[in-house]
Each structure stands twice: as C-alpha cells, then as structure tokens.
Design an enzyme around this catalytic site. Structure first.
Site, PDB file in Angstrom:
ATOM      1  N   CYS A 205      13.867  10.509   7.408  1.00 24.62           N
ATOM      2  CA  CYS A 205      13.754  10.060   8.803  1.00 24.62           C
ATOM      3  C   CYS A 205      15.080  10.163   9.536  1.00 24.62           C
ATOM      4  O   CYS A 205      15.116  10.417  10.729  1.00 24.62           O
ATOM      5  CB  CYS A 205      13.238   8.633   8.848  1.00 24.62           C
ATOM      6  SG  CYS A 205      14.293   7.503   7.950  1.00 24.62           S
TER       7      CYS A 205
ATOM      8  N   GLU B  72       9.416   1.333  11.101  1.00 21.11           N
ATOM      9  CA  GLU B  72      10.459   2.350  10.950  1.00 21.11           C
ATOM     10  C   GLU B  72       9.766   3.698  10.990  1.00 21.11           C
ATOM     11  O   GLU B  72       9.061   4.072  10.046  1.00 21.11           O
ATOM     12  CB  GLU B  72      11.207   2.167   9.632  1.00 21.11           C
ATOM     13  CG  GLU B  72      12.176   0.998   9.705  1.00 21.11           C
ATOM     14  CD  GLU B  72      12.846   0.732   8.392  1.00 21.11           C
ATOM     15  OE1 GLU B  72      13.251  -0.417   8.187  1.00 21.11           O
ATOM     16  OE2 GLU B  72      12.932   1.662   7.570  1.00 21.11           O
TER      17      GLU B  72
ATOM     18  N   LYS C  25       0.879  -1.183   0.000  1.00 19.34           N
ATOM     19  CA  LYS C  25       0.000   0.000   0.000  1.00 19.34           C
ATOM     20  C   LYS C  25       0.911   1.225   0.000  1.00 19.34           C
ATOM     21  O   LYS C  25       1.459   1.608   1.032  1.00 19.34           O
ATOM     22  CB  LYS C  25      -0.889  -0.023   1.255  1.00 19.34           C
ATOM     23  CG  LYS C  25      -2.230   0.630   1.137  1.00 19.34           C
ATOM     24  CD  LYS C  25      -2.219   2.109   0.866  1.00 19.34           C
ATOM     25  CE  LYS C  25      -1.944   2.992   2.055  1.00 19.34           C
ATOM     26  NZ  LYS C  25      -1.678   4.401   1.648  1.00 19.34           N
TER      27      LYS C  25
ATOM     28  N   GLU D 193       9.302  16.147  15.493  1.00 22.20           N
ATOM     29  CA  GLU D 193       9.825  15.921  14.144  1.00 22.20           C
ATOM     30  C   GLU D 193       9.150  16.900  13.177  1.00 22.20           C
ATOM     31  O   GLU D 193       7.939  16.867  13.003  1.00 22.20           O
ATOM     32  CB  GLU D 193       9.528  14.486  13.700  1.00 22.20           C
ATOM     33  CG  GLU D 193      10.157  14.166  12.366  1.00 22.20           C
ATOM     34  CD  GLU D 193       9.797  12.791  11.833  1.00 22.20           C
ATOM     35  OE1 GLU D 193       8.607  12.410  11.909  1.00 22.20           O
ATOM     36  OE2 GLU D 193      10.691  12.098  11.336  1.00 22.20           O
TER      37      GLU D 193
HETATM   38  P1  NAD Z   1       2.238   8.401   7.555  1.00 21.75           P
HETATM   39  O1  NAD Z   1       2.387   7.599   8.802  1.00 21.75           O
HETATM   40  O2  NAD Z   1       1.249   9.497   7.547  1.00 21.75           O
HETATM   41  O3  NAD Z   1       1.867   7.465   6.321  1.00 21.75           O
HETATM   42  C1  NAD Z   1       2.671   6.374   5.953  1.00 21.75           C
HETATM   43  C2  NAD Z   1       1.806   5.338   5.259  1.00 21.75           C
HETATM   44  O4  NAD Z   1       0.875   4.814   6.190  1.00 21.75           O
HETATM   45  C3  NAD Z   1       0.986   5.877   4.093  1.00 21.75           C
HETATM   46  O5  NAD Z   1       0.975   4.899   3.067  1.00 21.75           O
HETATM   47  C4  NAD Z   1      -0.398   6.039   4.705  1.00 21.75           C
HETATM   48  O6  NAD Z   1      -1.439   5.941   3.774  1.00 21.75           O
HETATM   49  C5  NAD Z   1      -0.431   4.860   5.654  1.00 21.75           C
HETATM   50  N1  NAD Z   1      -1.369   4.977   6.775  1.00 21.75           N
HETATM   51  C6  NAD Z   1      -1.789   6.106   7.391  1.00 21.75           C
HETATM   52  N2  NAD Z   1      -2.642   5.794   8.391  1.00 21.75           N
HETATM   53  C7  NAD Z   1      -2.756   4.443   8.406  1.00 21.75           C
HETATM   54  C8  NAD Z   1      -3.481   3.523   9.205  1.00 21.75           C
HETATM   55  N3  NAD Z   1      -4.261   3.923  10.212  1.00 21.75           N
HETATM   56  N4  NAD Z   1      -3.366   2.213   8.942  1.00 21.75           N
HETATM   57  C9  NAD Z   1      -2.555   1.770   7.946  1.00 21.75           C
HETATM   58  N5  NAD Z   1      -1.852   2.600   7.148  1.00 21.75           N
HETATM   59  C10 NAD Z   1      -1.948   3.930   7.376  1.00 21.75           C
HETATM   60  O7  NAD Z   1       3.705   8.914   7.208  1.00 21.75           O
HETATM   61  P2  NAD Z   1       4.125   9.881   6.030  1.00 21.75           P
HETATM   62  O8  NAD Z   1       3.643  11.250   6.382  1.00 21.75           O
HETATM   63  O9  NAD Z   1       3.747   9.266   4.735  1.00 21.75           O
HETATM   64  O10 NAD Z   1       5.707   9.811   6.128  1.00 21.75           O
HETATM   65  C11 NAD Z   1       6.469  10.631   6.948  1.00 21.75           C
HETATM   66  C12 NAD Z   1       6.880   9.878   8.198  1.00 21.75           C
HETATM   67  O11 NAD Z   1       7.587   8.694   7.840  1.00 21.75           O
HETATM   68  C13 NAD Z   1       7.843  10.670   9.054  1.00 21.75           C
HETATM   69  O12 NAD Z   1       7.476  10.567  10.402  1.00 21.75           O
HETATM   70  C14 NAD Z   1       9.177   9.976   8.839  1.00 21.75           C
HETATM   71  O13 NAD Z   1      10.097  10.105   9.879  1.00 21.75           O
HETATM   72  C15 NAD Z   1       8.744   8.566   8.647  1.00 21.75           C
HETATM   73  N6  NAD Z   1       9.782   7.801   7.941  1.00 21.75           N
HETATM   74  C16 NAD Z   1      10.536   6.923   8.661  1.00 21.75           C
HETATM   75  C17 NAD Z   1      11.556   6.216   8.055  1.00 21.75           C
HETATM   76  C18 NAD Z   1      12.427   5.271   8.833  1.00 21.75           C
HETATM   77  O14 NAD Z   1      13.137   4.490   8.220  1.00 21.75           O
HETATM   78  N7  NAD Z   1      12.402   5.300  10.156  1.00 21.75           N
HETATM   79  C19 NAD Z   1      11.801   6.384   6.684  1.00 21.75           C
HETATM   80  C20 NAD Z   1      11.015   7.296   5.988  1.00 21.75           C
HETATM   81  C21 NAD Z   1       9.997   7.985   6.622  1.00 21.75           C
END
Ligand code: NAD
Length: 509
Positions: free
Chosen positions: A305, A271, A196, A402
């Site tokens: 991240c 992550e 997804k 963040e």
């Molecule tokens: P997000 O959590 O809003 O969304 C990530 C994914 O999760 C999307 O595909 C979204 O549609 C899905 N999602 C959202 N709510 C959900 C739910 N209730 N159930 C299942 N899926 C759901 O994150 P974002 O805004 O897309 O990305 C930014 C975040 O990602 C930042 O916090 C960043 O630090 C983190 N990130 C972490 C790493 C790492 O390796 N630690 C790498 C990249 C990004």
C-alpha cells in the site's frame, strides 16, 4: 531465538515441506472458541500457491453461521479478557511475541509460499509481528489512562474501556504482519477479536491463533473465520455483537464495509489503497534516492500500500535519473520467492497478473511509453517483469489508479509548485516521499502534501509510536502508539461532586 539464516532455495523447500504436508492433509479450518471448526455447510475453497500455481490445500469457507459462533465466543471471552489484570494481559502478549520469534522460520517460509513475497522480506515477518505484540504488551498498563479535568464543583476524570469484540479483516499482500498490527493493540486494549483473513493467502492466520493460545490467550479471545468477503466478510461487518471493524484492503471495499456496518453503527478503521508519490528534486542525494525509489516500488512485488508508485522527478535530472533507474531495473532478480537471492517474486494470482498487465495496454493507449518490463517473465506463472512507464502525465489512468504491482509511472516536473500539484492530484493520500537537501523546501513540501505519512530523504521506515494511516480515499483513522487504543477503546468521563453544590429543585418540596 532461532537462527535467522535461510540459506538456499532447496534448503527452504525442504524445511517447508512438512508444514505444507500437514496443511495439505488436514486442510485449514476456522478457529473458534479455542478449537478447530469446520464449516457447518461443509463448504471449502482451494488455495493455490503463486509460486507454481499448484493447489496448497483446502480451506473452510465460513458463512453467517460461523461468524455467529465466533462473535458469540468473542463476546463471552470479552467478559473475562477485558477485566483481567493488565500485568497479566501484558505477560501473555509478551509470551506471544516470544513464540512468534521462536516460530519465525516456519511463519516466514509459509507466508512466502502463500503470498509469493520473497523470503528475503518474509523471513522478517514474524519478527515484525513479535515487535507489534511487544510494543503493545508494554503499553497495556497505560491503556486505561486518562485525564483529570477538575471544575469548581466536580472532580472530572477520564478513563478508557475496551470497546468490545471487534472484527479484523486483512488483505492478501503481507497478511501475517498486517494482522498482528491490528490484533496486538486490540488484545492489549482488552478487546476480543474475530479475524477474517484474505481468501487468497489465509495460511499463517492459523499459526497466529494457535501460538496466541499456546501463550495463554484464553479460548475465544481470538477467533478466525475464513471465507470470502461477500459471505464471511459481510456477515462480520453486519454482526450486532461486533462493535468495531479494523479493515485493511481496497478503498472500494472500505465503502462497502461502511455501508454494511451502518445499521449497527460500527466504528470503522480503514487502511486502504494508495498512489504514493516519490518526489526527487535536483539537489537530492541521487544515489540514495535511486535506491529508495527502487526499493519502495519493487520490494514486496509492488503489492504494497505504501509503495512509491509515482516517480515525480525534476526535469533537469529526469533523463539521467530514469536511465540509471532502467539499468537497475534490468538487474533485479525475479524468481522463486523461496530463493534467498530473489528480489521480486510472483504476483498473488493469475487474475491479479491480468489486472497489472492491463495497465501496460492502458499506458500504450494513453500515449505513455514502456521503458522496461511490461510483460510476463515466462508464459507460465504469475511472474511479471518490473515495469517502468515513462512519458506519462498526471491525468492518465496509469498515474491515477492503484496498480498494486511492480509498475512505476514516471512524471517529470518543472518546479516545486508543479510537483505538489501533481502529487496531490489523485484521490489517494496515504504516503509521500520527498528527496531534497533543502530543508526549507522539505518542510514546505511535506506541509503541503496531501498524505497521512511523509518520509523525507528516507524510504518507509515504520516506528510503532508514530501514527500510520492515510487521508482522502486512503483511509480513516491511525494505527500505532496511543492512536490504536483510541480506536479499540471508548473514552469515558466520570464526574465526582467535590461538595454539595446546589441542584435545581423541580416539583417543589
Ligand atoms: P480487498 O479489499 O479485496 O480485500 C481485503 C479483505 O476484505 C479480504 O479479507 C476480503 O475477503 C475482504 N472483503 C472483501 N469484500 C468485503 C466485504 N464486502 N465486506 C467485508 N469484507 C470484505 O483487498 P485485497 O485485494 O485483499 O488487498 C489489496 C488492497 O489492500 C490494496 O488496495 C492495498 O492498497 C490495500 N492495502 C492497504 C494497506 C494500508 O495499510 N493502507 C496495507 C495493505 C494493503
């Protein structure tokens, strides 16, 4: 392999045009059981490019119905994919890597258009994806390996088997590379996948699944369902046939997923977010430290991240170091991400710009100073100037939360102990960076830093056999090396009697 040269903005736009035209006219569908599939409801959503805010195309919005069919396709394909000879699986993964390399330009350009990430970095995204596939292709044959733990009466063996169909949920910042990071080890382990992608940058996921199938991956082994987190994401994490969820995204979403997956006892790998410190001591190689500080917060637009979003600098050098930092920030080239000269591109969306800039107001309210940037480049577009926040203290929100944008918060420290206290004084624990020439101090600080990954006198350089992941609110589990297989596989113990040892007899003769 293709020539890596991507020369000018015009040339890049011209080269991208046919890909965009095709996507625009056909839209993006789900990919289930080897075929493009529309949503049963007919629902779609618009995707806009952060480059100029223009609509790129419409994307099918999946719901429980599409997740059901994708999960059932993955379950069916698991029967075959998990059992085929390892060498065959390895060959297919190598072929996927070849195809990613051959399509590197198309993938890089589209990723840049879709995410706003500068092409100077995105031109390498397919190569990094290919590297992920190759690395795990080479590990396929050892995936099932185990131990022999003989006891006096039993030959005890351990082995591993793939856990089953898994869900992979990815964020918008560097979606292509991150999805290969999850999907490659899952497929190498023998799992099948329902992916997804993030709704804000979903375009390259389609290329990945198509190239995987062109390389010989059986239909249904990798399925893609687009849609929102609250609909498709929730349905995936709740699905009883999906055995595990590998998730990259926000910490708060991680908590939601844990809750959603609890009824079906999902194994989860998270992550999540970070507020990573870069600690610069007086004795460091300050030229290299400066390069690394700038690179780790402003490359990838700060939407990273592992970005070093907190600069902890020793008091004696703070003034001079910050002055140099400010000069360099003023030289950063902001602009169209498809321009090879661009170093900082537009943020992913208008909403994200508002979130990032809200921290400038918070900084003012908290008593910090904005030493550089702190506003948009122009009235229109998602371009935010690289921003430096000074006179900050660790208790401020700008030092705790963040921001996920091109914003660096500076906090001076008096000594090593204070540096560590500040560094660890956040709920996150993803990465840490330490700059010093004192080896003993480097080891002491690394040992005491609450972070899953620490780089000493280096920026973040990923080496795939090493564990990647965070502690505290930054994640659960590790990627890379054998750690990935530990997640995507079940460890099994088999005990074989080596003689007729006595078995307690119940119920008489
Ligand atoms: P997000 O959590 O809003 O969304 C990530 C994914 O999760 C999307 O595909 C979204 O549609 C899905 N999602 C959202 N709510 C959900 C739910 N209730 N159930 C299942 N899926 C759901 O994150 P974002 O805004 O897309 O990305 C930014 C975040 O990602 C930042 O916090 C960043 O630090 C983190 N990130 C972490 C790493 C790492 O390796 N630690 C790498 C990249 C990004």
């Amino acid at each position: 392999m293709e020539k890596p040269a991507i020369m000018t903005l015009d040339a890049n736009l011209q080269e991208l045009a046919p890909t965009l035209e095709a996507i625009r006219s056909q839209g993006v569908q789900h990919h289930i059981r080897g075929s493009k599939t529309a949503s049963q409801s007919g629902k779609r959503f618009d995707v806009h490019s952060p480059v100029d805010g223009s609509p790129t195309c419409q994307v099918a919005a999946g719901s429980r119905t599409e997740i059901d069919s994708a999960a059932s396709a993955a379950k069916e394909a698991f029967g075959h994919w998990s059992r085929i000879d390892g060498s065959q699986r390895s060959k297919i993964l190598h072929r996927i890597a070849d195809l990613l390399e051959q399509n590197a330009r198309r993938i890089g350009l589209l990723e840049s258009w879709d995410t706003g990430q500068p092409i100077r970095f995105m031109s390498k995204t397919a190569a990094r994806g290919a590297h992920n596939f190759r690395y795990f292709a080479d590990k396929v044959l050892s995936a099932r390996d185990g131990q022999s733990l003989p006891s006096p009466t039993l030959l005890n063996l351990t082995t591993r088997m793939p856990i089953g169909p898994v869900g992979v949920i990815t964020p918008w910042n560097v979606p292509f590379m991150l999805s290969t990071w999850k999907i490659a080890p899952a497929l190498a382990a023998g799992c099948t996948v329902v992916h997804k992608p993030a709704e804000l940058s979903p375009l390259t996921a389609e290329i990945l699944v198509e190239l995987c199938e062109e390389a010989g991956l059986p239909a249904g082994a990798l399925n893609v369902v687009h849609g929102t987190g609250s609909e498709a994401g929730v349905a995936l994490t709740e699905h009883p046939d999906i055995r595990a969820i590998a998730f990259v995204g926000e910490s708060a979403t991680g908590s939601d997923i844990m809750r959603q997956g609890s009824a079906t006892l999902k194994r989860v790998h998270f992550e999540l977010g970070g507020k990573n410190p870069v600690i610069v001591f007086e004795d460091a190689d300050l030229d290299r430290a400066l390069d690394a500080v700038i690179f780790m917060i402003f490359s990838l637009n700060g939407e990273r991240c592992t970005s070093s979003s907190r600069l902890l600098v020793e008091e004696g050098i703070a003034e001079e170091f910050v002055a140099r930092l400010k000069r360099r920030i003023g030289n950063l080239r902001i602009g169209n991400p498809l321009d090879p000269a661009t170093e900082v591109g537009p943020l992913i969306s208008e909403q994200h710009v508002e979130k990032v800039l809200s921290y400038v107001k918070i900084a003012h309210d908290e008593g910090a100073t904005v030493a550089a940037g702190g506003r948009r480049l122009a009235e229109n577009g998602c371009y935010v100037l690289p921003t430096l926040l000074c006179n900050a203290t660790s208790d401020m929100r700008i030092a705790q939360e963040e921001i996920f944008g091109p914003v660096l918060t500076v906090i001076p420290f008096a000594d090593e102990e204070q540096a560590l206290t500040i560094a660890n004084d956040v709920r996150y624990g993803l990465a840490g960076y330490v700059w010093t020439r004192d080896l003993e101090r480097a080891l002491r600080v690394s040992d005491n830093l609450q972070a899953g990954m620490i780089w000493v006198n280096s920026h973040n350089v990923r080496h795939l056999p090493t564990p990647f992941g965070g502690m505290k609110d930054s994640g659960i589990g590790r990627d890379g090396g054998d750690w990935s297989f530990e997640f995507y596989m079940e460890r099994k113990h088999i005990a074989l009697a080596t003689g007729k040892h006595p078995i307690p007899r119940l119920g008489g003769n």
